[in-house]
Design a protein around this motif. Structure first.
Motif, PDB file in Angstrom:
ATOM      1  N   LEU A   1       0.841  -1.205   0.000  1.00  0.00           N
ATOM      2  CA  LEU A   1       0.000   0.000   0.000  1.00  0.00           C
ATOM      3  C   LEU A   1       0.868   1.244   0.000  1.00  0.00           C
ATOM      4  N   SER A   2       1.859   1.266   0.872  1.00  0.00           N
ATOM      5  CA  SER A   2       2.744   2.431   0.977  1.00  0.00           C
ATOM      6  C   SER A   2       3.486   2.667  -0.332  1.00  0.00           C
ATOM      7  N   SER A   3       3.941   1.604  -0.953  1.00  0.00           N
ATOM      8  CA  SER A   3       4.657   1.735  -2.219  1.00  0.00           C
ATOM      9  C   SER A   3       3.735   2.255  -3.317  1.00  0.00           C
ATOM     10  N   PHE A   4       2.511   1.762  -3.343  1.00  0.00           N
ATOM     11  CA  PHE A   4       1.564   2.202  -4.365  1.00  0.00           C
ATOM     12  C   PHE A   4       1.243   3.686  -4.207  1.00  0.00           C
ATOM     13  N   ILE A   5       1.106   4.157  -2.970  1.00  0.00           N
ATOM     14  CA  ILE A   5       0.817   5.571  -2.725  1.00  0.00           C
ATOM     15  C   ILE A   5       1.929   6.444  -3.290  1.00  0.00           C
ATOM     16  N   VAL A   6       3.173   6.052  -3.062  1.00  0.00           N
ATOM     17  CA  VAL A   6       4.298   6.820  -3.587  1.00  0.00           C
ATOM     18  C   VAL A   6       4.283   6.808  -5.117  1.00  0.00           C
ATOM     19  N   LEU A   7       4.009   5.658  -5.705  1.00  0.00           N
ATOM     20  CA  LEU A   7       3.936   5.563  -7.161  1.00  0.00           C
ATOM     21  C   LEU A   7       2.810   6.442  -7.697  1.00  0.00           C
ATOM     22  N   ALA A   8       1.674   6.467  -7.000  1.00  0.00           N
ATOM     23  CA  ALA A   8       0.545   7.288  -7.427  1.00  0.00           C
ATOM     24  C   ALA A   8       0.891   8.774  -7.361  1.00  0.00           C
ATOM     25  N   GLU A   9       1.773   9.141  -6.437  1.00  0.00           N
ATOM     26  CA  GLU A   9       2.188  10.538  -6.320  1.00  0.00           C
ATOM     27  C   GLU A   9       3.208  10.918  -7.385  1.00  0.00           C
TER      28      GLU A   9
ATOM     29  N   LEU B   1       3.858  -4.003  -7.057  1.00  0.00           N
ATOM     30  CA  LEU B   1       2.628  -3.566  -7.716  1.00  0.00           C
ATOM     31  C   LEU B   1       1.879  -4.757  -8.292  1.00  0.00           C
ATOM     32  N   GLN B   2       2.604  -5.693  -8.917  1.00  0.00           N
ATOM     33  CA  GLN B   2       1.960  -6.866  -9.494  1.00  0.00           C
ATOM     34  C   GLN B   2       1.272  -7.705  -8.423  1.00  0.00           C
ATOM     35  N   LYS B   3       1.920  -7.863  -7.276  1.00  0.00           N
ATOM     36  CA  LYS B   3       1.306  -8.618  -6.184  1.00  0.00           C
ATOM     37  C   LYS B   3       0.058  -7.922  -5.657  1.00  0.00           C
ATOM     38  N   LEU B   4       0.120  -6.592  -5.559  1.00  0.00           N
ATOM     39  CA  LEU B   4      -1.040  -5.843  -5.078  1.00  0.00           C
ATOM     40  C   LEU B   4      -2.196  -5.970  -6.057  1.00  0.00           C
ATOM     41  N   GLU B   5      -1.921  -5.815  -7.347  1.00  0.00           N
ATOM     42  CA  GLU B   5      -2.975  -5.928  -8.350  1.00  0.00           C
ATOM     43  C   GLU B   5      -3.551  -7.342  -8.380  1.00  0.00           C
ATOM     44  N   LYS B   6      -2.699  -8.329  -8.172  1.00  0.00           N
ATOM     45  CA  LYS B   6      -3.169  -9.720  -8.159  1.00  0.00           C
ATOM     46  C   LYS B   6      -4.082  -9.974  -6.968  1.00  0.00           C
ATOM     47  N   SER B   7      -3.725  -9.411  -5.814  1.00  0.00           N
ATOM     48  CA  SER B   7      -4.558  -9.616  -4.625  1.00  0.00           C
ATOM     49  C   SER B   7      -5.916  -8.935  -4.768  1.00  0.00           C
TER      50      SER B   7
END
Length: 299
Positions: A6-14, A36-42
């Motif tokens: 989640l934290s990594s995705f927030i930084v990427l979104a910024e 990101l791939q693991k997050l999208e898969k989940s």
């Protein structure tokens, strides 16, 4: 779902750039892509689309980023509260307040709170009513001291001060500057400076209702949500602004050297009530401690 993702995705979104996001996170780009791939898969949802030139969030990605920020913020807040409690600080409080509360509620309440809980961590944020209530809803604030009884679900409130007068505020060159009072009917045709309603609905409605009772529809010449900015406007232009009597007295309107003058509004006099507001679902025990102190100093 891994909280780190989640934290990594927030930084990427910024950043909307894998290289910059990876640098901020102190990891390699392949590692960030794997997260990101693991997050999208989940989630079984595509959150990001990228080409050789740009990175963009999908519509689900935009929505997920908004809620992910709230989750991370709450997790960080929980960590801070836990650490404060372990250090003997008995929790922490984020308190929103307005000018009236800063003069008539906070001094005695914070003094009592300091006596009862000397190691409690307290942060204070001066805001108008609308932003304060928004802070209670998104849990960035624990306590709000606002004008008007809130109508939002899930909130608890207590009346602290009632019928606080609202006054007109004008520059020293304004024809009203030498008067002690004006009737609300005299607002007819006067150019006014007024804040947006969502900034402070109760005060806005009280001003508009008092004028309407006198058959007047306010002429709003300029909008200003900043009291300091409003003071500069009326010092330059023959406009009428509005403030609580407490603010007018507290900042010395009408005293030697002041650029503005407070004039009582009568027939009728608009008034506003001060409320303390908190979430009925809060788990922060420091909120109850603050509420108790308010009740003690009010009796």
């Amino acid at each position: 779902m891994d909280f780190r993702h989640l934290s990594s995705f927030i930084v990427l979104a910024e950043e909307l750039h894998f290289g910059r996001a990876a640098a901020r996170l102190h990891m390699s780009q392949p590692s960030l892509s794997a997260q990101l791939q693991k997050l999208e898969k989940s989630l079984d949802v595509t959150l990001v689309v990228r080409s050789s030139h740009e990175v963009q969030l999908t519509s689900p990605g935009v929505e997920f980023a908004k809620h992910a920020r709230m989750v991370v913020a709450q997790m960080n807040k929980a960590v801070d509260i836990t650490k404060s409690t372990a250090a003997g600080q008995v929790g922490s409080l984020n308190i929103g307040y307005n000018f009236l509360a800063s003069r008539h509620v906070l001094p005695s309440t914070l003094a009592r709170l300091g006596q009862r809980h000397p190691h409690m961590s307290v942060s204070l944020w001066e805001k108008r009513t609308g932003p304060q209530l928004g802070g209670i809803v998104d849990e960035s604030l624990d306590i709000a001291l606002v004008y008007g009884e809130p109508r939002l679900p899930g909130l608890r409130s207590r009346l602290l001060l009632s019928r606080v007068p609202i006054v007109a505020v004008v520059g020293r060159a304004h024809p009203w500057a030498g008067r002690s009072s004006v009737r609300c009917a005299e607002l007819a045709g006067e150019p006014c400076v007024l804040f947006d309603r969502d900034q402070c609905p109760a005060m806005y409605d009280a001003i508009v209702a008092a004028a309407a009772e006198s058959g007047v529809s306010l002429t709003v010449a300029q909008s200003s949500d900043d009291p300091g900015g409003t003071a500069h406007v009326i010092a330059m232009k023959p406009y009428v602004a509005f403030a609580s009597l407490s603010r007018a007295a507290g900042v010395g309107m009408g005293t030697a050297g002041a650029s503005s003058v407070a004039v009582k509004l009568i027939d009728p006099t608009p008034t506003v009530d001060l409320y303390m507001v908190w979430s009925e679902t809060t788990v922060n025990s420091a909120v109850a401690a603050f509420v108790d102190c308010v009740e003690e100093v009010s009796t």
